[in-house]
Design a protein around this motif. Structure first.
Motif, PDB file in Angstrom:
ATOM      1  N   GLU A 140      -6.415 -45.716   2.245  1.00 13.94           N
ATOM      2  CA  GLU A 140      -6.373 -47.343   1.452  1.00 13.94           C
ATOM      3  C   GLU A 140      -5.108 -47.846   2.922  1.00 13.94           C
ATOM      4  OE1 GLU A 140      -5.063 -46.443  -2.297  1.00 13.94           O
ATOM      5  OE2 GLU A 140      -7.465 -47.373  -3.107  1.00 13.94           O
ATOM      6  N   ALA A 141      -3.812 -47.234   3.147  1.00 10.73           N
ATOM      7  CA  ALA A 141      -2.846 -46.867   3.952  1.00 10.73           C
ATOM      8  C   ALA A 141      -3.812 -47.728   5.144  1.00 10.73           C
ATOM      9  CB  ALA A 141      -1.996 -46.330   3.691  1.00 10.73           C
TER      10      ALA A 141
ATOM     11  N   ASP B  78      -7.239 -37.133  -3.850  1.00 11.89           N
ATOM     12  CA  ASP B  78      -6.264 -38.193  -4.063  1.00 11.89           C
ATOM     13  C   ASP B  78      -5.097 -38.985  -2.733  1.00 11.89           C
ATOM     14  OD1 ASP B  78      -7.230 -39.393  -6.834  1.00 11.89           O
ATOM     15  OD2 ASP B  78      -5.733 -37.843  -7.700  1.00 11.89           O
ATOM     16  N   PRO B  79      -4.972 -37.795  -2.469  1.00 11.67           N
ATOM     17  CA  PRO B  79      -3.959 -37.854  -1.382  1.00 11.67           C
ATOM     18  C   PRO B  79      -5.255 -38.473   0.299  1.00 11.67           C
ATOM     19  CG  PRO B  79      -3.014 -36.242  -2.114  1.00 11.67           C
ATOM     20  CD  PRO B  79      -4.331 -36.244  -2.805  1.00 11.67           C
ATOM     21  N   TYR B  80      -6.188 -37.929  -0.631  1.00 13.39           N
ATOM     22  CA  TYR B  80      -6.828 -38.642   1.269  1.00 13.39           C
ATOM     23  C   TYR B  80      -6.911 -40.141   0.585  1.00 13.39           C
ATOM     24  CZ  TYR B  80     -11.667 -39.595   3.327  1.00 13.39           C
ATOM     25  OH  TYR B  80     -12.837 -39.943   3.335  1.00 13.39           O
ATOM     26  N   ILE B  81      -7.568 -40.699  -0.429  1.00  7.27           N
ATOM     27  CA  ILE B  81      -7.952 -42.069  -0.517  1.00  7.27           C
ATOM     28  C   ILE B  81      -6.274 -43.328  -0.707  1.00  7.27           C
ATOM     29  CG2 ILE B  81      -7.574 -43.626  -2.705  1.00  7.27           C
ATOM     30  CD1 ILE B  81      -9.861 -41.870  -3.538  1.00  7.27           C
ATOM     31  N   ASN B  82      -5.709 -42.362  -0.505  1.00 11.24           N
ATOM     32  CA  ASN B  82      -4.255 -43.304  -0.353  1.00 11.24           C
ATOM     33  C   ASN B  82      -4.177 -43.223   1.302  1.00 11.24           C
ATOM     34  OD1 ASN B  82      -3.216 -43.570  -2.866  1.00 11.24           O
ATOM     35  ND2 ASN B  82      -2.070 -41.474  -3.485  1.00 11.24           N
ATOM     36  N   HIS B  83      -4.722 -42.411   1.634  1.00 10.46           N
ATOM     37  CA  HIS B  83      -4.346 -42.235   2.945  1.00 10.46           C
ATOM     38  C   HIS B  83      -5.218 -43.569   3.767  1.00 10.46           C
ATOM     39  CE1 HIS B  83      -3.082 -40.171   6.899  1.00 10.46           C
ATOM     40  NE2 HIS B  83      -4.945 -40.146   7.227  1.00 10.46           N
TER      41      HIS B  83
ATOM     42  N   LYS C 224      -4.933 -51.286   4.101  1.00 11.48           N
ATOM     43  CA  LYS C 224      -4.066 -52.071   4.949  1.00 11.48           C
ATOM     44  C   LYS C 224      -3.307 -52.458   6.576  1.00 11.48           C
ATOM     45  CE  LYS C 224       0.272 -53.329   3.110  1.00 11.48           C
ATOM     46  NZ  LYS C 224       1.330 -52.570   2.110  1.00 11.48           N
TER      47      LYS C 224
END
Length: 99
Positions: free
Chosen positions: A27-28, A20-25, A31
């Motif tokens: 996605e950021a 999950d942190p990898y996916i958030n990273h 963006k």
């Protein structure tokens, strides 16, 4: 982006706890990349293409209709016209270079 994706290609597995942190990273990073692409497209469209269109439509010869003139009048008229247009083209060229 490649640096952000690397852990997903080398160290993460389906059983990893930090997916999950990898996916958030990721996605950021996506963006930020989208913002950069949008900014570059804006610069190309509004600063470069607009000025190139103006330069391509600039007439370097002024031929008035229904007028007659001597060769010397024509030459002086063209020199004045070209002087003004060359300033315009120089300004547009500088705007493109500074974009």
């Amino acid at each position: 982006m490649e640096w952000k994706l690397r852990p997903g290609m080398t160290t993460l597995t389906w059983t990893s706890l930090n997916i999950d942190p990898y996916i958030n990273h990721i996605e950021a990073g996506l963006k930020k990349l989208q913002e950069l692409v949008s900014c570059v497209n804006d610069i190309v469209e509004n600063r470069i293409e607009t000025n190139l269109k103006i330069a391509s439509r600039t007439l370097l010869v002024d031929l008035p209709e229904n007028a007659s003139f001597t060769v010397s009048e024509f030459v002086s008229m063209q020199q004045a016209h070209i002087s003004g247009k060359s300033r315009l083209l120089q300004d547009k060229n500088m705007e493109v270079e500074n974009a």
